[in-house]
Enzyme design. Structure first.
Site, PDB file in Angstrom:
ATOM      1  N   GLY A  14      43.710  34.639  47.521  1.00  0.00           N
ATOM      2  CA  GLY A  14      43.478  36.083  47.589  1.00  0.00           C
ATOM      3  C   GLY A  14      42.450  36.544  46.565  1.00  0.00           C
ATOM      4  O   GLY A  14      42.216  35.906  45.542  1.00  0.00           O
ATOM      5  N   ARG A  18      42.906  44.600  43.769  1.00  0.00           N
ATOM      6  CA  ARG A  18      43.442  45.689  42.954  1.00  0.00           C
ATOM      7  C   ARG A  18      43.236  45.481  41.456  1.00  0.00           C
ATOM      8  O   ARG A  18      43.423  46.388  40.661  1.00  0.00           O
ATOM      9  CB  ARG A  18      44.940  45.881  43.267  1.00  0.00           C
ATOM     10  CG  ARG A  18      45.160  46.544  44.612  1.00  0.00           C
ATOM     11  CD  ARG A  18      46.600  46.423  45.084  1.00  0.00           C
ATOM     12  NE  ARG A  18      46.878  45.133  45.702  1.00  0.00           N
ATOM     13  CZ  ARG A  18      48.058  44.757  46.161  1.00  0.00           C
ATOM     14  NH1 ARG A  18      49.099  45.562  46.049  1.00  0.00           N
ATOM     15  NH2 ARG A  18      48.237  43.573  46.721  1.00  0.00           N
ATOM     16  N   GLY A 144      57.662  42.772  50.724  1.00  0.00           N
ATOM     17  CA  GLY A 144      58.350  42.555  52.000  1.00  0.00           C
ATOM     18  C   GLY A 144      59.853  42.703  51.771  1.00  0.00           C
ATOM     19  O   GLY A 144      60.374  42.260  50.754  1.00  0.00           O
ATOM     20  N   ASN A 232      49.443  42.225  40.826  1.00  0.00           N
ATOM     21  CA  ASN A 232      48.398  42.674  41.750  1.00  0.00           C
ATOM     22  C   ASN A 232      47.393  43.596  41.077  1.00  0.00           C
ATOM     23  O   ASN A 232      46.283  43.755  41.544  1.00  0.00           O
ATOM     24  CB  ASN A 232      49.030  43.383  42.950  1.00  0.00           C
ATOM     25  CG  ASN A 232      49.873  42.417  43.783  1.00  0.00           C
ATOM     26  OD1 ASN A 232      49.379  41.378  44.216  1.00  0.00           O
ATOM     27  ND2 ASN A 232      51.137  42.726  43.966  1.00  0.00           N
ATOM     28  N   LYS A 355      32.825  31.800   5.659  1.00  0.00           N
ATOM     29  CA  LYS A 355      32.453  31.081   6.876  1.00  0.00           C
ATOM     30  C   LYS A 355      32.015  29.668   6.528  1.00  0.00           C
ATOM     31  O   LYS A 355      31.286  29.476   5.541  1.00  0.00           O
ATOM     32  CB  LYS A 355      31.333  31.856   7.565  1.00  0.00           C
ATOM     33  CG  LYS A 355      30.659  31.171   8.690  1.00  0.00           C
ATOM     34  CD  LYS A 355      29.148  31.305   8.587  1.00  0.00           C
ATOM     35  CE  LYS A 355      28.466  30.004   8.623  1.00  0.00           C
ATOM     36  NZ  LYS A 355      27.023  30.065   8.748  1.00  0.00           N
ATOM     37  N   SER A 409      30.476  38.647 -11.757  1.00  0.00           N
ATOM     38  CA  SER A 409      30.481  39.626 -10.664  1.00  0.00           C
ATOM     39  C   SER A 409      29.067  39.933 -10.211  1.00  0.00           C
ATOM     40  O   SER A 409      28.124  39.920 -11.002  1.00  0.00           O
ATOM     41  CB  SER A 409      31.147  40.925 -11.132  1.00  0.00           C
ATOM     42  OG  SER A 409      32.512  40.674 -11.344  1.00  0.00           O
TER      43      SER A 409
HETATM   44  C1  UD1 Z   1      53.466  38.726  50.020  1.00  0.00           C
HETATM   45  C2  UD1 Z   1      54.547  38.663  51.102  1.00  0.00           C
HETATM   46  C3  UD1 Z   1      55.623  39.691  50.782  1.00  0.00           C
HETATM   47  C4  UD1 Z   1      56.195  39.434  49.407  1.00  0.00           C
HETATM   48  C5  UD1 Z   1      55.098  39.362  48.351  1.00  0.00           C
HETATM   49  C6  UD1 Z   1      55.666  38.846  47.053  1.00  0.00           C
HETATM   50  C7  UD1 Z   1      53.437  38.004  53.174  1.00  0.00           C
HETATM   51  C8  UD1 Z   1      52.931  38.472  54.477  1.00  0.00           C
HETATM   52  N1  UD1 Z   1      53.952  38.938  52.376  1.00  0.00           N
HETATM   53  O1  UD1 Z   1      52.892  40.018  50.046  1.00  0.00           O
HETATM   54  O2  UD1 Z   1      56.657  39.628  51.741  1.00  0.00           O
HETATM   55  O3  UD1 Z   1      57.127  40.447  49.070  1.00  0.00           O
HETATM   56  O4  UD1 Z   1      54.057  38.443  48.748  1.00  0.00           O
HETATM   57  O5  UD1 Z   1      54.750  38.930  46.010  1.00  0.00           O
HETATM   58  O6  UD1 Z   1      53.394  36.821  52.900  1.00  0.00           O
HETATM   59  N2  UD1 Z   1      47.012  34.445  49.901  1.00  0.00           N
HETATM   60  C9  UD1 Z   1      46.206  33.424  50.335  1.00  0.00           C
HETATM   61  N3  UD1 Z   1      45.514  33.594  51.505  1.00  0.00           N
HETATM   62  C10 UD1 Z   1      45.606  34.708  52.278  1.00  0.00           C
HETATM   63  C11 UD1 Z   1      46.429  35.758  51.802  1.00  0.00           C
HETATM   64  C12 UD1 Z   1      47.130  35.587  50.631  1.00  0.00           C
HETATM   65  O7  UD1 Z   1      46.112  32.381  49.691  1.00  0.00           O
HETATM   66  O8  UD1 Z   1      44.964  34.766  53.298  1.00  0.00           O
HETATM   67  C13 UD1 Z   1      47.737  34.273  48.643  1.00  0.00           C
HETATM   68  C14 UD1 Z   1      47.367  35.301  47.598  1.00  0.00           C
HETATM   69  O9  UD1 Z   1      46.336  34.803  46.743  1.00  0.00           O
HETATM   70  C15 UD1 Z   1      48.668  35.491  46.810  1.00  0.00           C
HETATM   71  C16 UD1 Z   1      49.743  35.164  47.835  1.00  0.00           C
HETATM   72  O10 UD1 Z   1      49.111  34.468  48.911  1.00  0.00           O
HETATM   73  O11 UD1 Z   1      48.771  34.555  45.751  1.00  0.00           O
HETATM   74  C17 UD1 Z   1      50.400  36.430  48.375  1.00  0.00           C
HETATM   75  O12 UD1 Z   1      49.387  37.256  48.926  1.00  0.00           O
HETATM   76  P1  UD1 Z   1      49.320  38.802  48.636  1.00  0.00           P
HETATM   77  O13 UD1 Z   1      48.152  39.356  49.346  1.00  0.00           O
HETATM   78  O14 UD1 Z   1      49.509  39.068  47.195  1.00  0.00           O
HETATM   79  O15 UD1 Z   1      50.621  39.240  49.471  1.00  0.00           O
HETATM   80  P2  UD1 Z   1      51.566  40.441  49.201  1.00  0.00           P
HETATM   81  O16 UD1 Z   1      51.024  41.653  49.870  1.00  0.00           O
HETATM   82  O17 UD1 Z   1      51.857  40.520  47.757  1.00  0.00           O
HETATM   83 MG    MG Z   2      51.031  39.715  45.873  1.00  0.00          MG
END
Ligand code: UD1
Ligand code: MG
Length: 478
Positions: A14, A18, A144, A232, A355, A409
């Protein structure tokens, strides 16, 4: 019961939009360690046969960090962020393993390996095909939600964005940590659809799928919700950093360190502190700092990669990459820069900057001085306001000061220059030539007094009045 973990998959592709940062989210630091390093270090404790990290945004920066922390981990590139389900599809694509896989996000740095290990035991004991780790949050928004049926077993995970109001009221959330049977996961992720508000493949939809078949799915509630907090944005980064700070401080206090105000004391992960060290408020200990017993640190002191020996005290000071000898005193308002070595019983006092210099046993630089690129012997005193003039505008040069030297001094020691054992310099001297052992270097204009000057040139001033009262006249004298 089999509690062997076959594979761990960390999702870290990700963008972390934010955070509003040039730095990928998982490379932001908490307690001197990146977020991804916190996660990988905990995963490493579980001794999975394989660790895979899904990377995407900022891959060129994230991959070297992963290699440095977990050399045996492999990375999988997700070029487009099509959701957590898509990330898992990619991670499984060429994976040969069977057995149990742990999936977690790369942005939950507070999770402890003990909690993950307990989760693995619960999953294995119950013979689940999928277990999801949940927690109850005071404010569940953004996460979620876990939907359970009347018997209490999990039915589905619904993302907040897709949730009707009654589901938004549920305070049990998906932590994003799961254990799956690899074969069941493989079968289910292949069937994911992006028919949701974000048009993504949600890993969370796998739960309902496995549940609707014959597979056993369970939601396991973790007791400490703080462990499951995800990062986030910058406020969550600060919130997690404060929790980590408290954990680190607690472990030092339990080991016999007095921390007067744990809320204003920030200690990096790798810092070593012996028992009976006292840390006063507003102090920060970074990097590979190590502090021996009986030392006093602070208030308001920052140490970065500093070795502090027994019984030393460092007060209101800023020190980096240096060594402070036993029973030495530093501060207040002292700046010790890279390469400073203070031997035992030495002193670097108020408004002193040092230093790349070695200060011998029992030597003192008590006030208002700059010491750069110098070697100072034992038992030597450097008078107030002395400057080691180490820079000629182009190059740096060294100054060698012997044992039992007395630098007067306001001496300027213009390097390269040597002052021999037992030598003195006269106050206010500009020393440009070596001073032999036992000599006094005097390098200043001889003083002359012009009698009556104030009465003649500044007549009528309060100084002139005071001088006249003291018996001075306009006479020049001889
Ligand atoms: C996700 C969960 C949510 C949970 C929350 C906990 C899903 C759909 N939702 O939401 O239920 O409560 O985490 O923190 O899974 N990532 C990837 N590739 C992608 C998308 C995300 O590697 O295409 C990784 C992100 O870098 C992150 C993790 O997956 O480390 C979670 O993704 P993020 O976008 O933070 O999901 P949340 O909206 O937090
Ligand atoms: Mg997250």
């Amino acid at each position: 019961m089999n509690t062997q973990l076959d594979v761990a998959i960390v999702l870290a592709a990700g963008e972390g939009t934010r955070m509003k940062s040039q730095t990928p989210k998982v490379l932001h630091s908490i307690a001197g360690k990146t977020i991804i390093a916190h996660v990988l270090d905990q995963v490493t404790e579980l001794k999975a046969k394989q660790v895979r990290v899904v990377v995407g945004h900022g891959r060129e920066l994230v991959e070297p960090e992963i290699k440095a922390i977990s050399p045996s981990a492999t990375t999988v590139f997700q070029s487009e962020r099509n959701g957590t389900g898509h990330a898992v599809q990619l991670a499984l694509a060429d994976l040969k393993a069977t057995g149990t896989v742990l999936i977690l996000a790369g942005d939950t740095p507070l999770l402890r390996s003990e909690t993950l290990a307990e989760f693995l035991v619960a999953h294995s004991e119950a013979k689940n095909l999928v277990s999801v780790l949940t927690s109850q949050l005071p404010d569940p928004s953004g996460y979620g939600r876990i939907v359970r049926d009347e018997t209490g077993s999990i039915v589905a995970i619904v993302e907040e964005r897709d949730a009707p109001d009654e589901i938004k009221e549920i305070d049990e959330i998906n932590t994003g940590v799961y254990l799956f049977d690899i074969a069941a996961l493989r079968e289910s992720v292949a069937k994911l659809k992006n028919d949701n508000s974000q048009g993504e493949l949600y890993l969370t939809d796998v739960i309902a799928h496995i549940k609707s078949g014959t597979g056993k799915a369970a939601a396991i509630l973790s007791f400490d919700y703080t462990e499951t907090l995800g990062i986030n944005d910058r406020s969550q980064l600060a919130e997690c950093a404060a929790i980590m700070r408290d954990r680190i401080n607690d472990s030092h206090m339990r080991a016999g360190v007095s921390i007067i105000d744990p809320t204003t004391t920030w200690i990096d992960f790798g810092v070593k502190i012996a028992n009976d060290v006292t840390i006063y408020p507003g102090s920060a200990l970074f990097g590979k700092t190590s502090i021996e017993s009986g030392a006093i640190i602070g208030p308001r002191t920052s140490l970065n990669n500093v070795i502090v020996a027994k019984g030393a005290s460092v007060i209101e000071s800023n020190c980096t990459d240096c060594e402070i000898g036993a029973e030495s005193t530093v501060g207040p308002f002292t700046f010790l820069r890279a390469g400073t070595k203070l031997a035992a019983n030495s002193k670097a006092g108020a408004y002193v900057e040092i230093k790349n210099s070695t200060v011998g046993e029992g030597s003192k630089i008590p006030h208002l001085s700059y010491v750069g690129d110098a070697t100072i012997g034992t038992g030597t005193n450097i008078g107030a306001a002395t400057v080691f003039v180490n820079y000629d505008g182009v190059e740096k040069h060294r100054t060698e000061i012997g044992n039992e030297v007395r630098i007067g001094s306001d001496t300027m020691l213009v390097a390269p220059v040597t002052v021999g054992d037992g030598a003195y310099t006269a106050a206010g001297s500009i020393i440009t030539e070596n001073v032999p052992a036992g000599a006094i270097g005097v390098a200043r204009a001889k003083q002359r007094n012009i009698l009556g000057w104030v009465l003649r040139k500044r007549s009528g001033t309060r100084s002139a009045q005071a001088a006249a009262k003291a018996g001075a006249t306009e006479e020049k004298g001889s």
